[in-house]
Design a protein around this motif. Structure first.
Motif, short mmCIF file in Angstrom:
data_model
loop_
_atom_site.label_atom_id
_atom_site.label_comp_id
_atom_site.label_asym_id
_atom_site.label_seq_id
_atom_site.Cartn_x
_atom_site.Cartn_y
_atom_site.Cartn_z
N ALA A 147 -26.32 -7.99 48.31
CA ALA A 147 -25.21 -7.14 47.87
C ALA A 147 -25.58 -5.67 47.93
O ALA A 147 -24.82 -4.84 48.44
N GLY A 229 -26.32 -4.27 41.83
CA GLY A 229 -26.42 -5.54 42.54
C GLY A 229 -27.68 -6.26 42.08
O GLY A 229 -28.54 -6.60 42.90
N GLY A 231 -28.17 -9.18 40.72
CA GLY A 231 -28.25 -10.63 40.90
C GLY A 231 -28.39 -11.39 39.60
O GLY A 231 -28.06 -10.89 38.50
N GLY A 417 -21.68 -9.06 43.56
CA GLY A 417 -22.65 -10.08 43.89
C GLY A 417 -22.89 -11.05 42.75
O GLY A 417 -22.01 -11.25 41.90
N ASP A 418 -24.07 -11.62 42.72
CA ASP A 418 -24.36 -12.68 41.75
C ASP A 418 -24.29 -12.21 40.31
O ASP A 418 -24.00 -13.00 39.41
N ALA A 429 -22.45 -12.44 48.71
CA ALA A 429 -23.04 -11.21 48.19
C ALA A 429 -22.89 -10.06 49.18
O ALA A 429 -22.62 -8.93 48.79
N GLY A 433 -20.96 -6.52 48.53
CA GLY A 433 -21.51 -5.20 48.79
C GLY A 433 -20.56 -4.33 49.61
O GLY A 433 -20.41 -3.13 49.35
#
Length: 449
Positions: A147, A229, A231, A417-418, A429, A433
């Motif tokens: 991402a 990003g 995650g 993203g995650d 992801a 982004g």
């Protein structure tokens, strides 16, 4: 039974962890498959790709020997299209949507053709993109995973100066640290990151962790916008007795150690139990077997109909000799002298559907015991809830809340993203982004500061 490293010879490690999806051996082999494509109008393969890669176009470019154009088509839509060609569950995405499936014929090997188009471009850093002149606007990206890198590349192409802050010593995120080594090599991950940053305008600062060495308040003050990003990565605990015994590992750490320390240095048990049946569980189980475990048993509390992994991944585990025990849930881990010796499991049955739509596992009152010396927990990952709360980010149980424009509740701070969706595929992801970059560009263009 014991947990040791160096179970195999160098030749055995090399054979066990060789490329599971080898590339086309010759250009002609790629052309044969590319020429099978029907170049569908309104192609279902393109619709099923989260990044909307124009599959018919890039395949047609292969047939006309326009490899550079083919790579550009792929990487324009998905800057990590090379990595995705190795790790995407294409059987449920592009290849699963190929019209040949309706004709009882093998689908076009889209991932293999995508790899054919991108591998040389990435290795040799082909200058496929040109950066616009600098706008002198600065954006901070936290996390050099799919991402973050996707967001950074999209912004840099538009002339934004991007600084990426990454807590690890290498970029790539999940691609580098969280996926089975036989799917994608560390060298390829490094090449892909270098290709992405070769555009210019992207500086990655490694060993910089949010909340420890870099702080969101400082980034807000020093940059025109921030993209998070970060995650997910915290292993979900089993909350059962014996979880603190030696030999109990979480799958994320186990895979991380394989990726960072190498195969011979990673210890593995002789008889291993893996809890869970998602993609991470499969990666942990198959790699444990390939590291030299004599027995690997995957314990899953539901049935095959409810499993999170794909049929292809399940078949891979079976081919590697992993045993699957359905309708079983861990109840207690037993040990001697602080070391795991047994896993006691409850036999389950399926009840009514839960919030996920899958039927809930219910205890039957029966138990069984597995003799093991290692237990790998792969029951899911959790967001960094403590970190998110510490930064006053609105969230849903640790998952950062964003609006339709990828914006958080903090002005100028975006996320994707995650850390927002709780964990999906690499390709999701990458798209997150791209979406974040578009939102940031709209934000910067409307700002007269």
């Amino acid at each position: 039974m014991s947990i040791v490293n160096n179970r195999l010879t160098a030749a055995q490690y090399e054979a066990n962890f060789s490329d599971i999806h080898p590339p086309f051996e010759t250009r002609d082999a790629a052309l044969v498959e590319a020429n099978r494509c029907l170049f569908c109008y309104d192609a279902p393969c393109m619709k099923s790709c989260p990044t909307s890669i124009d599959v018919p176009k890039f395949i047609r470019q292969i047939t006309t020997d326009n490899l550079k154009g083919s790579a550009h088509t792929i990487l324009s839509a998905n800057i990590m299209g090379g990595g995705c060609s190795k790790v995407c569950p294409v059987e449920k995405l592009c290849e699963g949507s190929c019209v040949y499936n309706l004709m009882d014929e093998p689908p076009i090997p889209i991932a293999k053709l995508q790899r054919f188009s991108t591998e040389k471009a990435i290795a040799e850093k082909w200058p496929l993109f040109q950066r616009k002149p600098s706008t002198h606007k600065k954006v901070a990206v936290v996390g050099a995973g799919p991402a973050g890198l996707s967001c950074a590349h999209t912004l840099s192409r538009e002339g934004i100066d991007v600084t990426v802050f990454e807590k690890e010593s290498k970029g790539g995120g999940l691609m580098t640290y969280g996926i089975a080594a036989y799917k994608v090599t560390p060298q390829f991950c490094e090449d892909e990151v270098n290709f992405i940053t070769s555009l210019g305008g992207i500086a990655i600062q490694y060993n910089q962790e949010l909340g420890k060495t870099v702080f969101l308040s400082d980034l807000q003050q020093n940059y025109d916008a921030v993209y998070l990003g970060v995650g997910v990565g915290l292993a979900r605990q089993l909350d059962i007795p014996g979880e603190d015994l030696r030999g109990v590992e979480d799958a994320i750490r186990f895979i991380y150690d394989i990726r960072t320390n190498g195969f011979p240095s990673t210890p593995v048990g002789d008889k291993v139990a893996v809890i869970g049946l998602g993609m991470t569980a499969i990666d942990a189980a198959t790699q444990a077997k390939r590291l030299g475990a004599s027995e690997v048993t995957i314990v899953y509390r539901r049935t095959q109909d409810e499993m999170p992994c794909t049929e292809v991944e399940l078949d891979l585990a079976k081919l590697d000799g992993c045993r699957i025990v359905w309708l079983a849930a861990p109840q207690e881990i037993v040990g001697e002298n602080g070391q795991v010796t047994q896993l006691i499991c409850s036999r389950m049955r399926l009840g009514e559907p839960d919030a996920s739509g899958r039927r809930s596992p219910v205890e039957t009152g029966e138990t069984f015991t597995l003799d093991v010396d290692m237990v790998i927990k792969a029951a899911g990952q959790m967001p960094f809830e403590e970190l998110v709360n510490a930064n006053q980010l609105e969230n849903r149980k640790g998952k950062i809340a964003i609006d339709g424009a990828c914006a958080t509740n903090l002005s100028g701070v975006f996320a994707g993203g995650d850390c927002v969706n709780g964990g999906k595929e690499v390709v999701d992801a990458v798209q997150a982004g791209k979406d974040g970059a578009k939102a940031i560009l709209d934000f910067l263009n409307g700002w007269d500061g």
